[in-house]
Design a protein around this motif. Structure first.
Motif, mmCIF file in Angstrom:
data_model
loop_
_atom_site.group_PDB
_atom_site.id
_atom_site.type_symbol
_atom_site.label_atom_id
_atom_site.label_comp_id
_atom_site.label_asym_id
_atom_site.label_seq_id
_atom_site.Cartn_x
_atom_site.Cartn_y
_atom_site.Cartn_z
ATOM 1 N N CYS A 148 -2.455 4.240 11.469
ATOM 2 C CA CYS A 148 -3.154 3.081 11.264
ATOM 3 C C CYS A 148 -2.665 1.842 12.000
ATOM 4 C CB CYS A 148 -3.371 2.615 9.770
ATOM 5 S SG CYS A 148 -4.446 3.419 8.827
ATOM 6 N N ALA A 156 -5.168 -0.941 7.200
ATOM 7 C CA ALA A 156 -5.250 0.489 6.564
ATOM 8 C C ALA A 156 -6.666 0.808 6.445
ATOM 9 C CB ALA A 156 -4.839 0.054 5.043
ATOM 10 N N ASP A 157 -7.002 2.176 6.546
ATOM 11 C CA ASP A 157 -8.127 2.733 6.441
ATOM 12 C C ASP A 157 -7.964 3.452 5.150
ATOM 13 O OD1 ASP A 157 -6.695 5.214 7.103
ATOM 14 O OD2 ASP A 157 -7.515 5.254 9.001
ATOM 15 N N ASN A 158 -8.958 4.293 4.606
ATOM 16 C CA ASN A 158 -9.339 4.954 3.675
ATOM 17 C C ASN A 158 -8.033 5.817 3.290
ATOM 18 O OD1 ASN A 158 -10.217 6.784 5.429
ATOM 19 N ND2 ASN A 158 -11.998 7.137 4.239
ATOM 20 N N ASN A 161 -5.151 4.904 0.809
ATOM 21 C CA ASN A 161 -5.522 4.587 -0.575
ATOM 22 C C ASN A 161 -4.823 5.308 -1.611
ATOM 23 O OD1 ASN A 161 -7.580 2.630 -0.410
ATOM 24 N ND2 ASN A 161 -9.351 3.997 -0.271
ATOM 25 N N PRO A 162 -4.320 5.101 -2.645
ATOM 26 C CA PRO A 162 -4.381 3.682 -3.215
ATOM 27 C C PRO A 162 -3.591 2.742 -2.957
ATOM 28 C CG PRO A 162 -3.408 5.084 -4.764
ATOM 29 C CD PRO A 162 -3.626 5.958 -3.452
ATOM 30 N N LYS A 163 -2.547 3.021 -2.020
ATOM 31 C CA LYS A 163 -1.386 1.881 -1.894
ATOM 32 C C LYS A 163 -1.878 0.796 -1.143
ATOM 33 C CE LYS A 163 2.981 1.102 0.315
ATOM 34 N NZ LYS A 163 4.432 1.431 0.069
ATOM 35 N N TYR A 164 -2.890 1.198 -0.267
ATOM 36 C CA TYR A 164 -3.620 0.051 0.710
ATOM 37 C C TYR A 164 -5.198 -0.013 0.427
ATOM 38 C CZ TYR A 164 0.921 -0.497 2.967
ATOM 39 O OH TYR A 164 2.446 -1.029 3.360
ATOM 40 N N SER A 165 -5.474 -1.156 0.388
ATOM 41 C CA SER A 165 -7.024 -1.019 0.513
ATOM 42 C C SER A 165 -7.635 -1.036 1.977
ATOM 43 C CB SER A 165 -7.469 -2.604 -0.239
ATOM 44 O OG SER A 165 -7.110 -2.743 -1.378
ATOM 45 N N VAL A 166 -8.744 -0.529 2.037
ATOM 46 C CA VAL A 166 -9.247 -0.577 3.514
ATOM 47 C C VAL A 166 -9.316 -1.799 3.979
ATOM 48 C CG1 VAL A 166 -11.517 0.095 4.854
ATOM 49 C CG2 VAL A 166 -10.538 1.550 2.874
ATOM 50 N N GLN A 168 -6.757 -3.904 4.582
ATOM 51 C CA GLN A 168 -5.515 -4.582 4.273
ATOM 52 C C GLN A 168 -4.666 -4.606 5.379
ATOM 53 O OE1 GLN A 168 -3.866 -3.416 0.587
ATOM 54 N NE2 GLN A 168 -2.528 -4.576 0.787
#
Length: 195
Positions: A148, A156-158, A161-166, A168
């Motif tokens: 990323c 961030a991409d999917n 998740n769940p640490k970062y939102s898409v 973000q």
């Protein structure tokens, strides 16, 4: 110097680099314009310490990751040289005749260099014993973070998740990056035990 000693040395050097990401250091240098570009450090980072820190931490992560991937490549070459039946590279009779005793090393290098990082991890998981699954999971996550940073403008991409939102922005602390380095060291030791 052995491959693991070189990796450890490089990762240790990054600890000093991460120290520069401290706010106290930023406050000491933010007024500098050492290269006379007409902008101070503070202006370059838009008066945002977090931007400054993240630039350093992401740079350290990318550099450390590169050293770790190089180490994996060297380990796979050694493993394949010792276990040529694990090599999937097909060669012509001409290459066999030309390379003779060098053939095993040649195809080990060829296969190891063709593998992406994810494929290197899969190879290691498949062929090496005693590796800690949670560390491998963490290393895979770091690879996703790296991808990323490199290929999605630091967003961030999917996969994150769940640490970062898409979408973000990925923000890394020096402690997180150092923690990733500690995991890399541990996995490097476990891999070495399998060669």
């Amino acid at each position: 110097m052995s491959d693991i000693d070189y990796l450890i040395k490089q990762l240790n050097l990054l600890i000093g680099f991460l120290d520069v990401s401290d706010e106290e250091v930023y406050n000491q240098i933010k007024k500098h314009d050492r290269f006379n570009v007409g902008l101070t450090i503070e202006q370059l980072y838009e008066n945002d310490f977090d931007n400054y820190r993240n630039h350093i931490t992401t740079s350290a992560l990318l550099l450390g990751f590169s050293h770790f991937e190089d180490y994996l490549t060297k380990c796979i070459i050694k493993y394949l040289s010792n276990n040529p039946d694990k090599n999937d590279i097909k060669v012509s009779l001409k290459t066999i005749r030309e390379q003779g005793d060098n053939l095993i090393l040649l195809v080990a290098v060829e296969q190891a260099k063709r593998l992406t990082f994810s494929e290197k991890i899969k190879f290691i998981e498949k062929n090496m014993k005693g590796l800690t699954a949670s560390i491998i999971t963490e290393i895979k996550f770091v690879n996703d973070v790296r991808n990323c940073l490199m290929h999605n403008n630091g967003l961030a991409d999917n996969r994150l998740n769940p640490k970062y939102s898409v979408g973000q922005k990925i923000l890394l602390s020096s402690g997180e990056v150092n923690g990733f380095g500690l995991k890399a060291r541990e996995l490097a030791d476990q891999i070495l035990d399998n060669i």
